[in-house]
Scaffold this active site. Structure first.
Site, PDB file in Angstrom:
ATOM      1  N   GLU A 185      -0.767  -7.733  -5.285  1.00 34.36           N
ATOM      2  CA  GLU A 185      -0.642  -8.457  -6.840  1.00 34.36           C
ATOM      3  C   GLU A 185      -1.777  -8.902  -7.243  1.00 34.36           C
ATOM      4  O   GLU A 185      -1.957 -10.185  -7.612  1.00 34.36           O
ATOM      5  CB  GLU A 185       0.537  -9.515  -6.405  1.00 34.36           C
ATOM      6  CG  GLU A 185       1.852  -8.999  -6.380  1.00 34.36           C
ATOM      7  CD  GLU A 185       3.026 -10.074  -6.361  1.00 34.36           C
ATOM      8  OE1 GLU A 185       4.031  -9.938  -6.982  1.00 34.36           O
ATOM      9  OE2 GLU A 185       2.782 -11.111  -5.359  1.00 34.36           O
TER      10      GLU A 185
HETATM   11  C1  ACM Z   1       4.599  -9.163  -2.008  1.00 32.58           C
HETATM   12  O1  ACM Z   1       6.043  -9.113  -2.239  1.00 32.58           O
HETATM   13  N1  ACM Z   1       3.878  -9.534  -3.118  1.00 32.58           N
HETATM   14  C2  ACM Z   1       4.206  -8.153  -1.009  1.00 32.58           C
END
Ligand code: ACM
Length: 505
Positions: A299
């Site tokens: 992310e």
């Molecule tokens: C994640 O759930 N951002 C690895």
């Protein structure tokens, strides 16, 4: 019967084993004594019996732990590292394994075959012969100690609970926007500033290096390897808030206690940041006897794409230079120049979306393997039922116990089969989870499903995958397991799919 389901279990019609007042634990082979001591502690807690451990040949009625080559489950002597045999007869209870880990997992099976509470009755166990070994080398649980902090004592309690399911890796998500939880001696403000907060102003906290070493040792005694994660270059507000110099404008942002993701990033090509990354990786590698060191990489919505690739390649090389194997969330597969053997952790859905499958495959092409954590089945932060207060619902549908059981790691990413899969992991993110009791309620019983998927023999090729798994059989075994959770004080969700026994006491 047992969770995870053993590879082979044959009951026999002989007389049961009865634990006599004279019974001892007879040990032979390296590591047998340590395994026997943990077994003795369990028997003392459940049945109020403290058995002598003797380094002597067994007598009639003893419990026997033997660790030696050829004692594992394979008739040809090709002992899988974690396999064991368990034979229960009127004469003895005998655990054989080629390794301490195998014997320890044999003890976990034995614990499940023993009544959870003896209530003053003589301990009686039905005769059975079990040959058992894991499908995958890596069976993991992840605890996010960054969003909410959990103390060393709470993490130990968590380790005690996961070993009953033969889970052998504990991934600790040690850093995120909301908190930095591991002391780094060369950068003390990471914990002084970055460790002081948590989601919604939660208690904050961190592990000193001594506390972390103690946790690693406690886990190792129970054949659990800790996999530490420093999430970067995103999810780094706690670090950026601790050191103004890590920020492009030289100004530290305020500590963050919300639950948004994707807004923070370390800089690529900045000399101070490069020193920071190397120092953190070096100190963490020194604290970590395990092979794996997790770099996150998920992310990174604020990191320019080219910067992301250069950053994670450089950080992964630093991990290799420190003698460890890097692990990254599957987005890290965007980088073509990761060190050979880098392990990917897949967290997209059981049916991959976008570029997730391609990024996961990049690890396999690079000579690495995959840890499978499909978020719509294996994520333990997701609600059990619509409307639950505890948990999150971002995967779009609840994760029932059935959902967490009816998938297979070799049927997620096309082209990725058992040979490319290191194992499975069930992560618990703790945005909404503030106490260890709530941790347990989110984790159990769903971790039992993921642990069984990781340990037990692959199901038949039947389509669809739901048809390949016998949920009714699994649910019956989970119901029996709950008596052990009750006896140990482990919390769990009494999901409606299981015919739970009455709670005693
Ligand atoms: C994640 O759930 N951002 C690895």
């Amino acid at each position: 019967m047992v969770v995870p389901r053993p590879v082979r279990a044959e009951s026999s019609d002989g007389s049961p084993f009865v634990l006599s007042p004279a019974a001892r634990i007879s040990v032979a082979g390296p590591g047998a004594d340590g395994v026997a001591r943990l077994l003795r502690a369990e028997l003392a807690a459940d049945c109020d019996r403290v058995l002598a451990i003797v380094d002597e040949p067994p007598a009639y009625g003893d419990i026997i732990v033997v660790i030696a080559p050829g004692e594992g489950p394979h008739a040809d002597g090709s002992d899988s590292d974690e396999g064991y045999t368990l034979e229960i007869s009127a004469e003895s209870v005998r655990i054989g394994a080629a390794t301490g880990a195998g014997a320890f997992w044999g003890v976990q099976t034995l614990r499940q075959l023993i009544p959870a509470a003896c209530d003053g009755n003589p301990l009686t166990i039905e005769p059975v012969r079990i040959h058992d070994h894991p499908r995958f080398a890596y069976r993991g649980a992840m605890l996010d100690v960054a969003r909410h902090f959990f103390t060393p004592a709470e993490v130990k309690r968590f380790i005690d609970a996961i070993v009953l399911l033969k889970v052998n890796h504990l991934h600790l998500h040690l850093t995120d926007d909301q908190g930095w939880r591991i002391q780094i001696e060369s950068w003390p403000d990471l914990t002084r500033v970055g460790g002081s907060t948590g989601v919604d102003g939660g208690r904050g906290g961190f592990y000193t290096q001594d506390e972390f070493r103690d946790l690693v040792a406690y886990a190792a005694e129970r054949h659990v390897t800790i996999v530490p994660e420093i999430d970067m270059p995103g999810h780094t507000n706690a670090a950026l808030a601790s050191y103004p110099g890590l920020n492009a404008d030289g100004v530290a942002p305020a500590p963050y206690t919300g639950t948004e993701v994707g807004f923070s990033t370390l800089q690529t090509g900045d000399a101070l940041t490069e020193r920071f990354v190397r120092d953190v990786i070096r100190e963490l590698a020194d604290l970590t006897p395990g092979r794996l060191l997790h770099l996150g990489g998920d992310e990174c919505l604020s990191t320019p794409p080219a910067d992301f690739v250069a950053f994670v390649e450089d950080a992964a090389r630093a991990v290799t230079a420190a003698g460890k194997t890097p692990v990254g969330w599957h987005e890290m597969g965007r980088a073509a120049g990761l060190p050979a053997g880098t392990v990917g952790q897949y967290w997209d859905f059981t049916t991959p979306r976008g570029h997730a499958a391609e990024h996961a495959l990049a690890f396999v092409r690079g000579g690495g393997s995959l840890i499978m954590s499909p978020s719509d089945a294996a994520y333990l932060d997701i609600v059990y039922e619509e409307g639950d207060e505890l948990g999150q619902d971002w995967t779009g549908s609840p994760t029932t116990l059935r959902r967490s059981f009816e998938w297979d790691p070799a049927r997620v990413v096309p082209g990725v089969g058992d040979a490319h899969i290191l194992g499975v992991e069930a992560p618990l993110w703790t945005e909404t989870v503030t106490s260890i009791e709530d941790v347990e309620v989110m984790v159990f019983p769903r971790l039992a499903a993921v642990a069984e998927i990781g340990w037990s023999t692959a199901p038949a090729d039947t389509e669809p995958v739901e048809a390949a798994r016998d949920f009714a059989d699994f649910a019956e075994r989970v119901a029996e397991l709950s008596e052990h959770w009750d006896a140990a004080g482990t919390r769990y969700r009494r999901v409606p799919e299981v015919g739970w026994p009455e709670k005693v006491g």
